[in-house]
Design an enzyme around this catalytic site. Sequence first.
Site, PDB file in Angstrom:
ATOM      1  CB  CYS A 194      67.770  36.092  58.327  1.00  0.00           C
ATOM      2  SG  CYS A 194      66.240  35.196  57.961  1.00  0.00           S
ATOM      3  CB  ALA A 219      59.448  34.411  60.677  1.00  0.00           C
ATOM      4  CB  ILE A 220      59.313  37.067  55.387  1.00  0.00           C
ATOM      5  CG1 ILE A 220      60.173  38.130  56.093  1.00  0.00           C
ATOM      6  CG2 ILE A 220      58.419  37.707  54.324  1.00  0.00           C
ATOM      7  CD1 ILE A 220      59.401  39.245  56.762  1.00  0.00           C
ATOM      8  N   GLY A 224      67.627  36.803  52.791  1.00  0.00           N
ATOM      9  CA  GLY A 224      67.042  37.301  51.549  1.00  0.00           C
ATOM     10  C   GLY A 224      65.691  36.685  51.250  1.00  0.00           C
ATOM     11  CD  GLU A 225      61.801  36.569  51.908  1.00  0.00           C
ATOM     12  OE1 GLU A 225      61.493  35.503  51.335  1.00  0.00           O
ATOM     13  OE2 GLU A 225      61.588  36.782  53.122  1.00  0.00           O
ATOM     14  CG  ASP A 254      62.830  32.122  50.500  1.00  0.00           C
ATOM     15  OD1 ASP A 254      62.552  31.950  51.701  1.00  0.00           O
ATOM     16  OD2 ASP A 254      63.515  33.086  50.102  1.00  0.00           O
TER      17      ASP A 254
END
Length: 604
Positions: free
Chosen positions: A2, A51-52, A75-76, A99
Amino acid sequence: MCGISGIINKEEHSVPLEKIKNMNDLIIHRGPDDEGYYFGKNFSFGHRRLAILDLSKDGHQPMDYSGRYIITYNGEVYNYLEIKEELIKDGYTFKSRTDTEVVLASYDKWGFDCVNRFNGMWAFALYDKEREIIFCSRDRFGVKPFYYTEIDNKFVFGSEIKQLLLYYPQKYVNKNVLIEYIVLGLEEHTNETFFENIFKLEQSHNLIYDLKTHTYEIKRYYAIKVDGGISRLSEKESVNLYKQELERSIRLRLRSDVKVGTCLSGGLDSSSIATIASKIYSENSNQNFNAITAKSIEKEGDETYYANLVVKNASLHGHIVQPTTEDFMKNIDEVIYSQEEPFGGPSIFMQYFVMKKAKELGCKVMLDGQGGDETLVGYELYYSDYLSSLLLNIKLSKFWETLKNLKNFKTTKVDIFKGIVSVMLYNKILLLKRIFGMRNPIYKLQPDSKRFNHIYTYLNFKNFQKREIFVRFLPHLLRYEDKNSMRHSIETRLPFIDYKSVECAISINEDYKVKKGYLKYILRKAVEPILPHEVVWRTNKFGFEAPTNTWLSIYKQNILQEIKDSKIVNNVVNLNLIELDNVLLWRLFNVARWENLFNVSFTQ
């Protein structure tokens, strides 16, 4: 993945919606799926969502957790499922499959130390209501950006520099960063940017802002750990260990609720990722994995032959983009605006068009091979550093064997010997060369050599590799990657800089990284069973090579005119004394275009 925005008003006044929304609207490309805001007594967070994971409204940000914490997060954290499982055992409950919620619960459980448990990339600001602090953090290697500034009694931060420039009606160039870029090609070696008074939170650092006193402290939370046990492993054991680490890293980075693809240059790094990822992806989805290759219009820089070998071998769905000379000039302002600061060379355009193609294909997530060269010794200029380490450790037979079998096509043995002498003298010769080179009458500025002295001095080969990862090479590559991908609303994931993979690679005996004259020998052996022989043992190296000579020569007269018209360039360089090769031509042209796009001035 994002974009984040934040304003802290030190005068204790509330932040108007218009102010934070203006910042947020500048980064819609980083998060076109949703937007959100949070307003504290004297601060505000903004968020743009790409959106992931968990595509539902449960992933909306800024996100609240237990009524005590609010986060705006970019981030992830790839190992969020493992952390979530551990937290559930401790009694934590979760409302979403994101997450983001795991990050919040982790902070509740472990405080500032939570970041040491994350495996991934991030830049976030987390408001702790009870402690009245804002906890900000940037990932270990700086994959995700975090910029900040202090102006008009405000602390302002965001994912991109342009958000902060809203507060600067007059923008000034950072002279030290400018001259270091023009003369030395350095870009990301400090926490400064090309804009005066705008900084970045450095990788591996946290920033804790105290809302009671309006002071903040910045602390490092991570340093690469070298495992002596790994260094003592045999070659076969080292190969097997690194292969396991790379496969684990790729598997983690395939966790997604959207379509995933990969960049494929045809080189060893991207070919390894594409092949391993394709196997895992097809097993899980029963679909072919998408791979995108950039093709140069100059034959000598075209790698599509190798890329096609990998596509066929791994049953990939291959796509090729070939930017034309017209594409270069048509998109130059867009790319420079996206990058926000001057950059190394036109090869960045090739990556830009790969990401553009990914968006067209609906691949919201792309894997890429950044970090393979720095962690596994992949650049030809590393020969000198490795050979010097052999001499310093009195490994004379190994030294002569490696020297005799060098596999190179650009760097001459004379250049390698010069490099060895410099390294043996702790790079003092190279440093002096840089310093005296900057005293050339063509340059009007004389920056302080103390600012970059640390870049050219290091004690051993592992410290050299750490320098490449944290200071010299990798940081600017990560900046290019983030800006090019997020401009097209694409999240890129980089398996070679999973922190566990990095620590494994750094710890492995150097003699297995450079062997029989081959660079990245350990990776070649790890993927030898699954890649075409021509790809594994090729010695020429390009990456997404741009047709720089063609592009610059066609527009050379226009480029020269822009350079001559640049006020910043003329304040730094005596143009009547200088001969411009393509490297310097590009740098000066890039500065001139950047100056006009961002309306930057030079202070005397």
